[in-house]
Design an enzyme around this catalytic site. Structure first.
Site, PDB file in Angstrom:
ATOM      1  N   ASN A 173      25.379 -12.220 -11.235  1.00 57.17           N
ATOM      2  CA  ASN A 173      24.485 -11.325 -11.853  1.00 57.17           C
ATOM      3  C   ASN A 173      23.252 -12.080 -12.333  1.00 57.17           C
ATOM      4  O   ASN A 173      22.255 -12.739 -11.550  1.00 57.17           O
ATOM      5  CB  ASN A 173      25.502 -10.846 -13.120  1.00 57.17           C
ATOM      6  CG  ASN A 173      25.997 -11.653 -13.858  1.00 57.17           C
ATOM      7  OD1 ASN A 173      26.700 -12.683 -13.475  1.00 57.17           O
ATOM      8  ND2 ASN A 173      25.944 -11.461 -15.247  1.00 57.17           N
ATOM      9  N   ASP A 174      22.979 -12.315 -13.619  1.00 59.97           N
ATOM     10  CA  ASP A 174      21.714 -12.706 -14.117  1.00 59.97           C
ATOM     11  C   ASP A 174      20.799 -13.955 -13.315  1.00 59.97           C
ATOM     12  O   ASP A 174      21.585 -15.014 -13.229  1.00 59.97           O
ATOM     13  CB  ASP A 174      21.837 -13.114 -15.580  1.00 59.97           C
ATOM     14  CG  ASP A 174      22.474 -12.203 -16.468  1.00 59.97           C
ATOM     15  OD1 ASP A 174      22.895 -11.145 -15.897  1.00 59.97           O
ATOM     16  OD2 ASP A 174      22.755 -12.521 -17.536  1.00 59.97           O
TER      17      ASP A 174
HETATM   18  N1  DQQ Z   1      25.187 -11.693 -18.450  1.00 63.05           N
HETATM   19  C1  DQQ Z   1      25.571 -12.910 -19.072  1.00 63.05           C
HETATM   20  C2  DQQ Z   1      25.490 -12.879 -20.458  1.00 63.05           C
HETATM   21  C3  DQQ Z   1      24.295 -11.759 -20.821  1.00 63.05           C
HETATM   22  C4  DQQ Z   1      24.743 -10.986 -19.753  1.00 63.05           C
HETATM   23  C5  DQQ Z   1      27.134 -12.882 -18.790  1.00 63.05           C
HETATM   24  C6  DQQ Z   1      23.695  -9.881 -19.256  1.00 63.05           C
HETATM   25  O1  DQQ Z   1      25.034 -14.385 -20.927  1.00 63.05           O
HETATM   26  O2  DQQ Z   1      24.128 -11.354 -21.702  1.00 63.05           O
HETATM   27  O3  DQQ Z   1      27.412 -13.033 -17.283  1.00 63.05           O
HETATM   28  O4  DQQ Z   1      23.818  -9.381 -18.115  1.00 63.05           O
END
Ligand code: DQQ
Length: 473
Positions: free
Chosen positions: A32-33
């Site tokens: 993800n991020d």
């Molecule tokens: N993804 C992370 C967090 C953030 C969120 C966890 C945003 O740190 O707030 O995987 O997609």
């Protein structure tokens, strides 16, 4: 995954036509991020939220890839992992990396196993950025300030240098009020003093909690970008442009950066002084289908940010993308067969412009089957001034999201509609006139459902399509 077999893993997915070819994603599993993006010793390093054990959100580590041009990436081993019985045993959540006089310093959110306790942590890297030593005194910030008592909504440190001090913005929530970014100051990156909220939102307009803050100067203004958290993996990215004085940010212009699948963007300044934005593009299909596919999550093509004369945020895919373009198709209204464009494909860069005064609506349809039962319409409505994406599949299925996405897109007087569309397997990035972004996911039910049509062809002014190759071949 070892580095010896990443090419083999990527090859296993060769027949998966939903998988993007020119957007970065790890060889397999969940991403993800973007995290800690930085240009270091000339090379671009991308870290990202990564689950090494499956294509679902769990076991957060930071994956790592490196690039010379922001387009071709080389996979590197996982950069940092949770440590049992410490404040990050539940995961290494999102954060950033700064250059402290030649020493790379990583800030991340350490979480406990049920994510209810979130703390800000520090790690020191080597010069290759592939080994990270966690600071013995972690966490460097153990809990939110007294007025923000939500320990489970305190994450995603964004650190920057200003004058003679370091500053950190942390995403947070004020119960009953809205999302917030909390501002901290430090002389040594270890001891942090809480100053005040940089900005507090409102429940009705900007959501419950703000994640992944970015705060940086652009032109003679400051820009705040936040990801407004609505529920798991959903939310809208908002931006604010304004002035910053005495630790207070006053927005003057604000807008939706992207309403849908583009989430948790992270920016950095590169050696050319460009403010570059990376982002996660989430999936639009069920968790089971993601797990079965063996991969989930894509990085958007990095965008360069600037402000226009009205201080609106302008986003342009990095020009490095042009270097990989394949065949160029230049198409006019005369080339169309009724509405059908004489080019097909699912890995394309499309530039299309329209004169909206010629019809109620205009736009382009992609991922269409020959019989038209399946199609994705990118539609601009002249009266409501909204840019929308409508997905329609040939066969109904609960596995695929079919809701529409839309964003307000106000054209100035006599301004034409100018679309840049990055289509890549199941990824659809759309930027209108540089300032409105709508990202979506489209999973064609058959590989041949790759036709393109123009909606109301009399509106079409220019159409340029480039075939886009795989960055892995
Ligand atoms: N993804 C992370 C967090 C953030 C969120 C966890 C945003 O740190 O707030 O995987 O997609």
């Amino acid at each position: 995954m070892t580095l010896d077999n990443v090419q083999d893993i990527r090859r296993q997915f060769a027949a998966d036509y939903h998988r993007p070819q020119y957007h970065y994603l790890p060889p397999s599993n969940w991403m993800n991020d973007p995290n800690g993006v930085i240009q270091w010793n000339g090379r671009y390093h991308l870290f990202y939220q990564y689950n090494p054990y499956g294509a679902h959100h769990a076991n957060m580590h930071w994956g790592h890839a490196v690039s010379d041009n922001l387009i071709h990436w080389q996979d590197l081993p996982v950069a940092i992992a949770p440590t049992p019985n410490t404040v990050d045993e539940g995961g290494i959540f999102s954060g950033c990396i700064v250059n402290d006089n030649g020493v790379p310093k990583m800030f991340y959110t350490g979480v406990n196993p049920d994510y209810q306790v979130q703390t800000q942590c520090l790690a020191i890297g080597n010069d290759e950025l592939d080994e990270w030593q966690k600071h013995e005194g972690n966490p460097v910030i153990a809990k939110p300030p007294a007025s923000f008592v939500q320990f489970d909504a305190f994450r995603d440190p964004f650190v920057w240098r200003e004058d003679d001090a370091w500053y950190m913005g942390v995403g947070a929530r004020m119960d009953g009020v809205g999302g917030a970014v909390l501002l901290y100051k430090s002389d040594d990156l270890v001891n942090w003093e809480y100053l005040n909220p940089l900005l507090v939102g409102s429940l009705s307009t900007s959501g419950v909690m703000w994640e992944c803050p970015n705060f940086f100067p652009l032109g003679d203004k400051w820009v705040l970008i936040i990801s407004s958290h609505i529920g798991y993996a959903t939310g809208t990215v908002l931006y604010f442009v304004g002035s910053y004085e005495n630790y207070r940010f006053t927005p003057e212009v604000e807008g939706v950066l992207d309403p849908a699948y583009y989430y948790a963007p992270l920016t950095h300044e590169d050696n050319q002084g460009r403010r570059i934005m990376h982002s996660w593009i989430r999936e639009g299909r069920s968790v089971d289908t993601q797990v079965q596919a063996g991969w989930s999550g894509v990085q958007a093509i990095p965008r360069v940010l600037r402000l226009d004369s009205k201080n609106r945020l302008i986003m342009t895919p990095v020009e490095e993308l042009h270097a990989i373009r394949g065949t160029h198709h230049s198409i006019t209204q005369d080339d169309l067969d009724d509405t059908l464009v004489p080019v097909q494909g699912m890995h394309l860069e499309i530039h299309a412009s329209f004169d909206p005064s010629q019809a109620d609506n205009c736009g382009i349809t992609v991922a269409a089957s020959a019989d038209g039962r399946e199609q994705t319409r990118i539609l601009y409505d002249r009266d409501t001034q909204v840019l929308r994406v409508h997905r329609q599949y040939a066969t109904a299925t609960d596995d695929l999201e079919t809701n529409w996405q839309g964003t307000p897109h106000h054209l100035d007087a006599d301004e034409i509609l100018d679309l840049v569309i990055l289509l890549d397997g199941s990824v659809l990035e759309i930027i209108a006139n540089g300032r409105s972004s709508v990202t979506s996911r489209v999973y064609a039910q058959h590989q041949d459902n790759d036709h393109i049509h123009i909606i109301n062809p009399t509106t079409l002014q220019t159409l340029d399509i480039y075939d886009m190759p795989s960055i892995w071949s």
